[in-house]
Scaffold this motif. Sequence first.
Motif, PDB file in Angstrom:
ATOM      1  N   VAL A  48       0.810  -1.219   0.000  1.00 38.39           N
ATOM      2  CA  VAL A  48       0.000   0.000   0.000  1.00 38.39           C
ATOM      3  C   VAL A  48       0.847   1.275   0.000  1.00 38.39           C
ATOM      4  O   VAL A  48       0.340   2.362  -0.236  1.00 38.39           O
ATOM      5  N   ALA A  50       2.241   2.930   2.483  1.00 43.14           N
ATOM      6  CA  ALA A  50       1.674   3.868   3.453  1.00 43.14           C
ATOM      7  C   ALA A  50       2.664   4.350   4.514  1.00 43.14           C
ATOM      8  O   ALA A  50       2.549   5.475   4.979  1.00 43.14           O
ATOM      9  N   CYS A  51       3.633   3.505   4.915  1.00 39.54           N
ATOM     10  CA  CYS A  51       4.482   3.924   6.045  1.00 39.54           C
ATOM     11  C   CYS A  51       5.574   4.896   5.602  1.00 39.54           C
ATOM     12  O   CYS A  51       6.109   5.629   6.424  1.00 39.54           O
ATOM     13  N   ARG A  52       5.910   4.894   4.338  1.00 39.36           N
ATOM     14  CA  ARG A  52       6.862   5.836   3.740  1.00 39.36           C
ATOM     15  C   ARG A  52       8.294   5.646   4.245  1.00 39.36           C
ATOM     16  O   ARG A  52       9.149   6.508   4.014  1.00 39.36           O
ATOM     17  N   LEU A  55      11.096   4.807   1.332  1.00 35.26           N
ATOM     18  CA  LEU A  55      11.352   5.784   0.270  1.00 35.26           C
ATOM     19  C   LEU A  55      12.828   5.733  -0.147  1.00 35.26           C
ATOM     20  O   LEU A  55      13.711   5.667   0.698  1.00 35.26           O
ATOM     21  N   LEU A  64      10.844  11.294  -4.334  1.00 32.42           N
ATOM     22  CA  LEU A  64      11.245  10.054  -3.688  1.00 32.42           C
ATOM     23  C   LEU A  64      10.179   8.998  -4.003  1.00 32.42           C
ATOM     24  O   LEU A  64       9.012   9.325  -4.177  1.00 32.42           O
ATOM     25  N   PHE A  65      10.601   7.742  -4.068  1.00 31.95           N
ATOM     26  CA  PHE A  65       9.658   6.678  -4.423  1.00 31.95           C
ATOM     27  C   PHE A  65       9.651   5.593  -3.358  1.00 31.95           C
ATOM     28  O   PHE A  65      10.715   5.208  -2.873  1.00 31.95           O
ATOM     29  N   ILE A  92       9.830  10.219  10.405  1.00 35.79           N
ATOM     30  CA  ILE A  92       8.594   9.430  10.285  1.00 35.79           C
ATOM     31  C   ILE A  92       8.434   8.523  11.506  1.00 35.79           C
ATOM     32  O   ILE A  92       7.340   8.388  12.061  1.00 35.79           O
ATOM     33  N   ILE A 153      -0.115   1.263  14.715  1.00 37.29           N
ATOM     34  CA  ILE A 153       0.519   2.258  13.840  1.00 37.29           C
ATOM     35  C   ILE A 153      -0.210   2.356  12.496  1.00 37.29           C
ATOM     36  O   ILE A 153       0.295   2.957  11.555  1.00 37.29           O
ATOM     37  N   LEU A 154      -1.374   1.751  12.382  1.00 35.51           N
ATOM     38  CA  LEU A 154      -2.220   1.814  11.181  1.00 35.51           C
ATOM     39  C   LEU A 154      -1.494   1.352   9.915  1.00 35.51           C
ATOM     40  O   LEU A 154      -1.670   1.935   8.848  1.00 35.51           O
ATOM     41  N   VAL A 173     -10.611  -0.033   8.269  1.00 34.92           N
ATOM     42  CA  VAL A 173     -10.235   1.232   8.889  1.00 34.92           C
ATOM     43  C   VAL A 173     -11.451   2.139   8.911  1.00 34.92           C
ATOM     44  O   VAL A 173     -12.185   2.220   7.924  1.00 34.92           O
ATOM     45  N   GLY A 177      -7.807  10.692   8.859  1.00 35.61           N
ATOM     46  CA  GLY A 177      -6.660  11.389   9.414  1.00 35.61           C
ATOM     47  C   GLY A 177      -6.213  10.828  10.742  1.00 35.61           C
ATOM     48  O   GLY A 177      -6.154   9.614  10.939  1.00 35.61           O
ATOM     49  N   SER A 180      -8.131   8.037  12.518  1.00 35.82           N
ATOM     50  CA  SER A 180      -8.305   6.722  11.902  1.00 35.82           C
ATOM     51  C   SER A 180      -8.109   5.625  12.947  1.00 35.82           C
ATOM     52  O   SER A 180      -7.327   5.770  13.880  1.00 35.82           O
TER      53      SER A 180
ATOM     54  N   MET B 451      -5.438  18.580   8.258  1.00 35.05           N
ATOM     55  CA  MET B 451      -5.390  17.559   9.300  1.00 35.05           C
ATOM     56  C   MET B 451      -6.706  16.778   9.328  1.00 35.05           C
ATOM     57  O   MET B 451      -6.709  15.549   9.385  1.00 35.05           O
ATOM     58  N   SER B 454      -7.128  14.777   5.965  1.00 35.12           N
ATOM     59  CA  SER B 454      -6.174  13.717   5.649  1.00 35.12           C
ATOM     60  C   SER B 454      -6.896  12.380   5.734  1.00 35.12           C
ATOM     61  O   SER B 454      -7.742  12.172   6.613  1.00 35.12           O
ATOM     62  N   CYS B 455      -6.596  11.456   4.814  1.00 28.72           N
ATOM     63  CA  CYS B 455      -7.325  10.185   4.846  1.00 28.72           C
ATOM     64  C   CYS B 455      -6.781   9.284   5.938  1.00 28.72           C
ATOM     65  O   CYS B 455      -7.446   8.353   6.359  1.00 28.72           O
ATOM     66  N   GLY B 456      -5.559   9.534   6.379  1.00 30.35           N
ATOM     67  CA  GLY B 456      -4.992   8.725   7.452  1.00 30.35           C
ATOM     68  C   GLY B 456      -4.167   7.552   6.970  1.00 30.35           C
ATOM     69  O   GLY B 456      -3.707   6.746   7.761  1.00 30.35           O
ATOM     70  N   LYS B 457      -3.965   7.443   5.657  1.00 28.19           N
ATOM     71  CA  LYS B 457      -3.249   6.275   5.153  1.00 28.19           C
ATOM     72  C   LYS B 457      -1.748   6.367   5.405  1.00 28.19           C
ATOM     73  O   LYS B 457      -1.157   5.461   5.968  1.00 28.19           O
ATOM     74  N   CYS B 458      -1.108   7.460   4.981  1.00 27.06           N
ATOM     75  CA  CYS B 458       0.342   7.533   5.138  1.00 27.06           C
ATOM     76  C   CYS B 458       0.713   8.323   6.388  1.00 27.06           C
ATOM     77  O   CYS B 458       0.025   9.259   6.772  1.00 27.06           O
ATOM     78  N   VAL B 459       1.841   7.912   6.998  1.00 24.60           N
ATOM     79  CA  VAL B 459       2.224   8.462   8.303  1.00 24.60           C
ATOM     80  C   VAL B 459       2.508   9.970   8.273  1.00 24.60           C
ATOM     81  O   VAL B 459       1.987  10.703   9.116  1.00 24.60           O
ATOM     82  N   ARG B 462      -0.819  11.929   8.023  1.00 25.07           N
ATOM     83  CA  ARG B 462      -1.724  11.681   9.142  1.00 25.07           C
ATOM     84  C   ARG B 462      -1.195  12.296  10.445  1.00 25.07           C
ATOM     85  O   ARG B 462      -1.885  13.081  11.099  1.00 25.07           O
TER      86      ARG B 462
END
Lengths: 237, 550
Positions: A48, A50-52, A55, A64-65, A92, A153-154, A173, A177, A180, B451, B454-459, B462
Amino acid sequence: MSPAVDVKTLVIDGIDVSARADQTVLEVARENNIFIPTLCHLDGLSDVGACRLCLVEVKNSPKLFPACVLKVEEGMEVTTKSDRLLHYRQTILELLFAERNHVCSVCVTNNHCELQATAQSQGLTHVRLPYRSPRLGVDASNERFVADQNRCILCTRCVRVCDEIEGAHVWDVMGRGIDSMVITDLMQPWGESSCTRCGKCVNVCPTGALFDKTKVGSDHPKYPDFVPYLNMMREGR
Amino acid sequence: MTSEELLQIAEASTAEHEQFDFQLNVCMGTGCMSQHSDKVKAALTEEVAKSGKHCHVRQTGCMGLCAAGPLVLVEPTETRYGNVHEADAKELVDSLGGKPLERLETHLDKYFQGQQHIVLENSGHIDPEKIDEYIGRDGYQALMTALTQMDPQTVIEQISKSGLRGRGGGGYPTGLKWGMVAKAGKGQKYVICNGDEGDPGAFMDRSVLESDPQRVIEGMAIAAYAVGASKGYVYVRAEYPLAISRLTASLREARRRGFLGSNICGTTFAFDIEIRLGAGAFVCGEETALIASIEGQRGQPRPRPPYPAVSGLWGCPTLINNVETFANIAPILRNGPQWYSSIGTERSKGTKVFALTGKIANTGLVEIPMGMTLREIIFEIGGGIPNGHTFKAVQTGGPSGGCLPEEHLDLSVSYDALISAGSMMGSGGMIVMDDTSCMVNVARFFMEFCMTESCGKCVPCRAGTAQMFDLLTKICDGEATHADLDLLIDLCDVVKNTSLCGLGMTAPNPVLSTLRYFKHEYLEHIDNKYCRAGVCACAGKAPAKEEVTA
């Protein structure tokens, strides 16, 4: 070998590597013992981004990817370690530590926690950001497991393993934001939900957010390696 | 439908209106409706019937000048009346054929003359629910020409040559995007119109959908022909009930006239459109989140590539453009790409609709050629700052944009100029602020918006926007230190560069641009606990004069 296989060569951290065209940079890096930190990625589940944390820099691109979803390309030059990336990864992690209540000393997964291990691997010594310390609930209604939102940590590994591997889609979920939250069914207590009690979500959870009631103290290792194995058996290989 | 039939409908529609001596166009956009323009229309209809004058009262879409609503336009004399109420109906109808009613005239020639209407050419002139009135003003000619005289490649070339860039904010060349989708194989493809307009203070797309929905439908049909799609979706936010009901009526009308469905204009081309409603999430304006929402998933973005042009709705190649982009298509094909590219600047062609709001005299919609300066827009068309206050900043681009100070007022509006000044074009919201606005508080407002949206998906998005909001609150409350400011600046960098989608990547922009141009206000809050606009709760005293200017 099937004639459809397409092979690419690229450079990761100065090392020439080869890859199948359908592989991601993360897969190829790990095959070549190049470590890229990840939290939301888990072998065998969909990615997904999501945690980035994964990168990476790609030559000739200012962006950044995320390595977990970045497909390899011929001649690509990838950098996985730099001062800039380290700073971003540390920040992060700081954001994650400050977001909820991550207190290692009282956590069942202390010393078995991926968040803790990742922070150590990235040399995080302290958190500059103020802790938000939200008061979140603990759901112990399931006879076998507990969900402690304070440690979540979602990463949505539980959501994906329940949907993609178990096929139950109990987890999802809710909210947006910072509000969540992972929930079971339509926010029923876990014990009253359609959960099959398979325990897959508990084993893939990187932190102590989902844990087994029978494990006490800080002795709760997790075994998420079953996912690729299950996938392999299903595909009949 | 043949081109002869199209011409017949157009002539019949014109003839129907020419039999009247006067047309009274009553604005029935959301702005004027909130001032009971529907009652004004009913009163006018009644008075016209009583007076026996040969006059037609019709509902139209937005006339732009929302500040002076309800608006009435008298044709053919082109007299514009503002703040018209039920009680004025008799006097207004009596004045027809004689001297205009001085008392109600808007006297805002500058407002209207400075503009150039392409997207809004029919707004305020046609009944949005009557397709024949649209046809009467050259509607569907472009679709007819495209289908019967051009191959899809030629259509794409025309759009490319016109220099049209995406009006949703990104400014991606439209022709290039169409070409990508056209080349993406031969299977099922989709066309999506993004009407999930969510920027605070922006209402261009709503107005276009309310005033001239057929124009968007025609643009989508042309796009579908060009890229090879057979199905379209209009994604509109549910907060726009009037736009939705007019669009629904218009889709029905377009089907009745054979511009949607199978064998459109007597060719083998088939295309139809469905409406999908958004449930109020700002992030659903991001294309991958919008697609997820149409699919019935949780509205959150996914990493790109793959771009929707390759793998979009249900994994099929998908063209996704903004409402205003589609509204530009028909005039470009009708008048030729050279005509369109003669308007605007070197790299930003055509016109742009802006929603002027905030501390400005003439609140409303304006359509201006690219390259006009902010000063002309705000002080000539917009009529300047009311109540004797002084200009402080103009915010463009919504929560992704930035605040530009007085010294940038002579900046000419184009995609590149706005980005280099630290803001962006965005979808077209333009919020004017005067000396009663605190810039730190403004940044805090936009951060709160990001804020909560934000959808809350990426840290980073969010948790980062929440941390930045807390830091900005601390500064506003006069409790912050210089270390907090440094942390804020660092977080801006992290969130901007590591977030997954455009919402997170641009969320720090309001902070960065206010820090760039109004850093002294941040420092006053920190060092002197002083808010020069008197908005924030900090109770300190103003710094000595020389410090302010330093």
